[in-house]
Design a protein around this motif. Structure first.
Motif, PDB file in Angstrom:
ATOM      1  N   ILE A   1      -0.630  -2.614  -2.066  1.00 11.27           N
ATOM      2  CA  ILE A   1       0.328  -1.382  -2.088  1.00 11.27           C
ATOM      3  C   ILE A   1      -0.274  -0.234  -1.561  1.00 11.27           C
ATOM      4  CG2 ILE A   1       1.344   0.314  -3.693  1.00 11.27           C
ATOM      5  CD1 ILE A   1       2.443  -1.968  -5.286  1.00 11.27           C
ATOM      6  N   VAL A   2       0.469   0.406  -0.865  1.00 13.13           N
ATOM      7  CA  VAL A   2      -0.008   1.876  -0.362  1.00 13.13           C
ATOM      8  C   VAL A   2       1.091   2.963  -0.824  1.00 13.13           C
ATOM      9  CG1 VAL A   2      -0.215   3.320   1.685  1.00 13.13           C
ATOM     10  CG2 VAL A   2      -0.790   0.950   1.877  1.00 13.13           C
ATOM     11  N   PHE A   3       0.391   4.036  -1.290  1.00  9.92           N
ATOM     12  CA  PHE A   3       1.402   5.012  -1.979  1.00  9.92           C
ATOM     13  C   PHE A   3       1.578   6.254  -1.085  1.00  9.92           C
ATOM     14  CE2 PHE A   3      -0.450   2.825  -5.469  1.00  9.92           C
ATOM     15  CZ  PHE A   3       0.517   2.512  -6.381  1.00  9.92           C
ATOM     16  N   LEU A   4       2.722   6.426  -0.798  1.00 14.71           N
ATOM     17  CA  LEU A   4       3.356   7.574  -0.071  1.00 14.71           C
ATOM     18  C   LEU A   4       4.002   8.649  -1.004  1.00 14.71           C
ATOM     19  CD1 LEU A   4       4.484   9.269   2.139  1.00 14.71           C
ATOM     20  CD2 LEU A   4       6.510   7.805   2.092  1.00 14.71           C
ATOM     21  N   HIS A   5       3.046   9.675  -1.411  1.00 16.56           N
ATOM     22  CA  HIS A   5       3.164  10.657  -2.308  1.00 16.56           C
ATOM     23  C   HIS A   5       3.944  11.825  -1.859  1.00 16.56           C
ATOM     24  CE1 HIS A   5       1.515  13.446  -5.714  1.00 16.56           C
ATOM     25  NE2 HIS A   5       2.819  13.357  -5.638  1.00 16.56           N
TER      26      HIS A   5
ATOM     27  N   VAL B   1       3.259  -2.997   1.174  1.00 17.70           N
ATOM     28  CA  VAL B   1       4.369  -2.560   0.914  1.00 17.70           C
ATOM     29  C   VAL B   1       4.063  -1.077   0.426  1.00 17.70           C
ATOM     30  CG1 VAL B   1       5.546  -2.597  -1.391  1.00 17.70           C
ATOM     31  CG2 VAL B   1       5.036  -4.970  -0.479  1.00 17.70           C
ATOM     32  N   ILE B   2       5.156  -0.313   0.436  1.00 20.96           N
ATOM     33  CA  ILE B   2       4.916   1.277   0.353  1.00 20.96           C
ATOM     34  C   ILE B   2       5.643   1.605  -0.786  1.00 20.96           C
ATOM     35  CG2 ILE B   2       5.108   3.564   1.624  1.00 20.96           C
ATOM     36  CD1 ILE B   2       4.993   1.834   4.121  1.00 20.96           C
ATOM     37  N   VAL B   3       5.038   2.411  -1.731  1.00 23.90           N
ATOM     38  CA  VAL B   3       5.623   2.931  -2.861  1.00 23.90           C
ATOM     39  C   VAL B   3       5.815   4.361  -2.633  1.00 23.90           C
ATOM     40  CG1 VAL B   3       5.644   3.281  -5.227  1.00 23.90           C
ATOM     41  CG2 VAL B   3       4.680   1.068  -4.434  1.00 23.90           C
ATOM     42  N   VAL B   4       7.053   4.872  -2.489  1.00 22.58           N
ATOM     43  CA  VAL B   4       7.323   6.143  -2.337  1.00 22.58           C
ATOM     44  C   VAL B   4       7.232   6.970  -3.667  1.00 22.58           C
ATOM     45  CG1 VAL B   4       8.762   7.989  -1.331  1.00 22.58           C
ATOM     46  CG2 VAL B   4       8.592   5.589  -0.382  1.00 22.58           C
TER      47      VAL B   4
ATOM     48  N   GLY C   1      -3.235   5.642   0.225  1.00 24.26           N
ATOM     49  CA  GLY C   1      -2.237   6.328   0.083  1.00 24.26           C
ATOM     50  C   GLY C   1      -2.060   7.619   0.964  1.00 24.26           C
ATOM     51  N   VAL C   2      -1.147   8.359   1.154  1.00 21.47           N
ATOM     52  CA  VAL C   2      -0.986   9.405   1.922  1.00 21.47           C
ATOM     53  C   VAL C   2      -0.116  10.550   1.026  1.00 21.47           C
ATOM     54  CG1 VAL C   2      -1.281   8.342   4.171  1.00 21.47           C
ATOM     55  CG2 VAL C   2       1.205   8.928   3.253  1.00 21.47           C
TER      56      VAL C   2
ATOM     57  N   ARG D   1       7.065  12.681   9.302  1.00 24.98           N
ATOM     58  CA  ARG D   1       5.692  13.152   8.757  1.00 24.98           C
ATOM     59  C   ARG D   1       5.077  11.788   8.080  1.00 24.98           C
ATOM     60  NH1 ARG D   1       8.037  18.341   7.654  1.00 24.98           N
ATOM     61  NH2 ARG D   1       7.933  17.848   5.377  1.00 24.98           N
ATOM     62  N   ALA D   2       6.110  11.302   7.188  1.00 26.41           N
ATOM     63  CA  ALA D   2       5.448  10.228   6.358  1.00 26.41           C
ATOM     64  C   ALA D   2       4.999   8.976   7.157  1.00 26.41           C
ATOM     65  CB  ALA D   2       6.519   9.791   5.379  1.00 26.41           C
ATOM     66  N   VAL D   3       5.939   8.567   8.235  1.00 26.71           N
ATOM     67  CA  VAL D   3       5.572   7.454   9.244  1.00 26.71           C
ATOM     68  C   VAL D   3       4.158   7.948   9.902  1.00 26.71           C
ATOM     69  CG1 VAL D   3       6.515   6.194  11.207  1.00 26.71           C
ATOM     70  CG2 VAL D   3       7.969   6.736   9.227  1.00 26.71           C
TER      71      VAL D   3
END
Length: 185
Positions: free
Chosen positions: A111-115, A18-21, A156-157, A171-173
């Motif tokens: 969870i993975v964070f997409l900052h 699950v990615i949290v933007v 995260g990234v 870029r996010a993907v």
């Protein structure tokens, strides 16, 4: 090297995280989140939809939320992420403080964070242009004051929000895929 206007998902395989933007208001969480979810073939949930009515009223009045206000909201997002665990999903949440991210991770450890991050001037400009959103640009300073960037031990990234939505999502993907390919956890 320029980023194409179309997201190439040929290299994206099994998405179970699950990615949290995350990011301050105006970074494009609501715009980028659905694009990333579509590219990954998983459902998207709008974090603002998890806010209790009292939170929306408070923000609409230009009053920043405090930690007590955010608790039920974070718990609702965490419950959604927990339900999606192992099947993947994308949800937006400012997740500005480490304690908020810890609370989300407690509910859904994978969870993975997409900052989403960027220049304050660009973010302020985008906030000023949006219509019908309950979060006024006047609260941007409080968002930046609250922001605690991802720690090196947090999954995260970081992705800069300059460019078109398709470029940012691309870029996010790519960043998420590179993280997965490197075996990061």
């Amino acid at each position: 090297m320029s980023t194409p206007d179309v997201i190439d998902v040929a290299d994206v395989t099994d998405v179970t995280d699950v990615i949290v933007v995350m990011g301050v208001a105006g970074t494009g969480k609501t715009t980028i989140g659905p694009l990333v979810a579509e590219a990954l073939g998983v459902p998207y949930a709008e974090g603002d939809d998890f806010h209790p009515t009292a939170n929306i009223a408070k923000m609409s009045a230009g009053i920043p939320l405090d930690d007590a206000d955010r608790g039920p909201w974070l718990d609702a997002i965490g419950a959604w992420a927990h339900e999606r665990g192992g099947r993947g999903g994308v949800v937006s949440s400012s997740a500005l403080k480490r304690a908020y991210r810890d609370r989300l991770r407690a509910a859904a450890p994978g969870i993975v964070f997409l900052h989403l991050t960027g220049a304050r001037a660009l973010i302020e400009e985008r906030m000023a242009e949006r219509r019908g959103h309950f979060m006024p640009a006047a609260l941007l300073d409080s968002q930046f004051a609250t922001l605690e960037p991802l720690g090196p031990d947090e999954a995260g990234v970081l992705v800069d929000v300059a460019g078109t939505p398709a470029e940012i999502a691309g870029r996010a993907v790519a960043a998420l895929h590179a993280r997965d390919a490197a075996g990061a956890r």
